[in-house]
Design an enzyme around this catalytic site. Sequence first.
Site, PDB file in Angstrom:
ATOM      1  N   GLY A  69      42.985  -9.071  80.535  1.00 56.28           N
ATOM      2  CA  GLY A  69      42.868  -9.110  79.074  1.00 56.28           C
ATOM      3  C   GLY A  69      43.876 -10.073  78.458  1.00 56.28           C
ATOM      4  CB  THR A  70      47.391 -10.845  79.342  1.00 54.17           C
ATOM      5  OG1 THR A  70      47.803  -9.480  79.202  1.00 54.17           O
ATOM      6  CG2 THR A  70      48.493 -11.777  78.875  1.00 54.17           C
ATOM      7  CD  GLN A 177      43.558   0.309  75.234  1.00 52.56           C
ATOM      8  OE1 GLN A 177      42.915   1.289  75.597  1.00 52.56           O
ATOM      9  NE2 GLN A 177      44.632  -0.108  75.886  1.00 52.56           N
ATOM     10  N   GLY A 198      38.964  -5.205  82.799  1.00 50.36           N
ATOM     11  CA  GLY A 198      38.335  -4.233  83.698  1.00 50.36           C
ATOM     12  C   GLY A 198      39.118  -2.946  83.892  1.00 50.36           C
ATOM     13  CG  HIS A 199      43.601  -2.610  84.003  1.00 45.18           C
ATOM     14  ND1 HIS A 199      44.644  -1.797  83.653  1.00 45.18           N
ATOM     15  CD2 HIS A 199      43.781  -3.754  83.307  1.00 45.18           C
ATOM     16  CE1 HIS A 199      45.424  -2.428  82.786  1.00 45.18           C
ATOM     17  NE2 HIS A 199      44.921  -3.622  82.564  1.00 45.18           N
ATOM     18  CB  CYS A 322      53.363  -4.339  77.723  1.00 49.72           C
ATOM     19  SG  CYS A 322      51.710  -4.570  78.339  1.00 49.72           S
TER      20      CYS A 322
HETATM   21  N1  PLP Z   1      45.065  -5.927  74.666  1.00 46.73           N
HETATM   22  C1  PLP Z   1      45.214  -4.598  74.528  1.00 46.73           C
HETATM   23  C2  PLP Z   1      44.804  -3.962  73.234  1.00 46.73           C
HETATM   24  C3  PLP Z   1      45.744  -3.841  75.570  1.00 46.73           C
HETATM   25  O1  PLP Z   1      45.886  -2.520  75.428  1.00 46.73           O
HETATM   26  C4  PLP Z   1      46.124  -4.495  76.763  1.00 46.73           C
HETATM   27  C5  PLP Z   1      46.763  -3.747  77.864  1.00 46.73           C
HETATM   28  O2  PLP Z   1      47.501  -2.792  77.655  1.00 46.73           O
HETATM   29  C6  PLP Z   1      45.931  -5.882  76.861  1.00 46.73           C
HETATM   30  C7  PLP Z   1      45.403  -6.569  75.790  1.00 46.73           C
HETATM   31  C8  PLP Z   1      46.276  -6.632  78.107  1.00 46.73           C
HETATM   32  O3  PLP Z   1      45.291  -6.407  79.096  1.00 46.73           O
HETATM   33  P1  PLP Z   1      45.631  -6.700  80.627  1.00 46.73           P
HETATM   34  O4  PLP Z   1      46.495  -5.579  81.093  1.00 46.73           O
HETATM   35  O5  PLP Z   1      44.299  -6.721  81.309  1.00 46.73           O
HETATM   36  O6  PLP Z   1      46.311  -8.015  80.679  1.00 46.73           O
END
Ligand code: PLP
Length: 390
Positions: A69-70, A177, A198-199, A322
């Site tokens: 997602g990042t 989310q 995915g996770h 995070c």
């Molecule tokens: N965006 C949101 C709203 C999230 O909750 C998260 C992860 O906690 C992310 C982005 C980042 O996703 P990823 O862990 O797949 O990088």
Amino acid sequence: MIYLDNAATTQIMSPVLDEMKDTLTGAYGNPAGVYDIARTAHAGLELARSRVAALINASPREIYFTGCGTESNNWALKGVAFNYKNKGRHIITSATEHSAVLKTCAWLSKNGFQVTYLQPDRFGIIHRNALARALRQGTILVSIMHVNNEVGALNDIPALCAVVKKSGALFHTDAVQAVGHIPVSMRDSGVDLLSLSGHKFYAPKGVGALYIRDGVKIDSLLHGGSQERSIRGGTHNMPGIVGMGMAAKLCASELQDEANRLWTLNAHLRARLALIDGCIVNSHPSQCAPGILNITLPGVKSEKMLMRLDMAGIACSAGSACSAGAHEPSHVLISMGVSRELAKCSLRISFGRYNTLRDMDAVADELGRLSKNRDAVNPFSQFTEPKIFV
Ligand code: PLP
């Protein structure tokens, strides 16, 4: 163990694991190859793409696989910024975003872009009027999250999109989310770009996707091979991708039933928490995701709650995954107008398909015990007025 940290990550579903095993041991070929096991891998890749597309009611050719997602958020924001920089350099986002958006915006503002941060209401929701006021000549992108990861606030994406469409700017939403948990449809939504991971919906870690609406052009983030229509280089993470495809299929088939089940857990937990003296629920009663509940127990620090819950075999989180371990109060709660003192006494309880009513009772029982052993609370530390707009 009672796992109540599903917003941080989820347990992989067993059919997902089965699907992944095939690509690790059987069809392990590189999908770019021209021989049999490569063709099988390629078919698996495209099946996963169509399953992810179906989950968000998009076309498979609008789905681009990423590493997480990042990465999807970084790509959407930087990709639009650099592709449209001659049209304008103004970006709008919200103060409640995940750090994957906030830190990307901070980086963009050091590299020639101006960023406006919208403030939410006291439940973490962003309103269209604030957005309408922030749009200006030269706004090229608006990025507002669908569901907030700390308090579960649910933004009305079609309504926000409608405001943006009149201006000609592009609209991105971080739906990490939301996807797999609540209905998300790209058809006629007005959304130009959407991030998913995915996770967060029972697939493995290290795989995500970016939806890019047909016709929208953005710069590459990862330059390299000709994968993903030549705009996202890198050999595909096949086990992750096929796993995410299977998770998408399973979540899509049970979406409404599972959301209803989570609402039952949510209502039960709220009813139990209402019996705990002074317990504040920070999440909106209805405009929120069913599986995320954020609370404050005045006089009990988050670290103490987490430690006691851990000792009782319950896994929860103080804020976003995070920022877990960081002692700064949550930027989301602060933007909602919660005082620093109360924000430091907050907890995120996030549940999913493997949780039951008994898990809700277990966490409520433990919080009830904790509430009987509090430190003094400053009576002036209640809510501060949320800032209306920055
Ligand atoms: N965006 C949101 C709203 C999230 O909750 C998260 C992860 O906690 C992310 C982005 C980042 O996703 P990823 O862990 O797949 O990088």
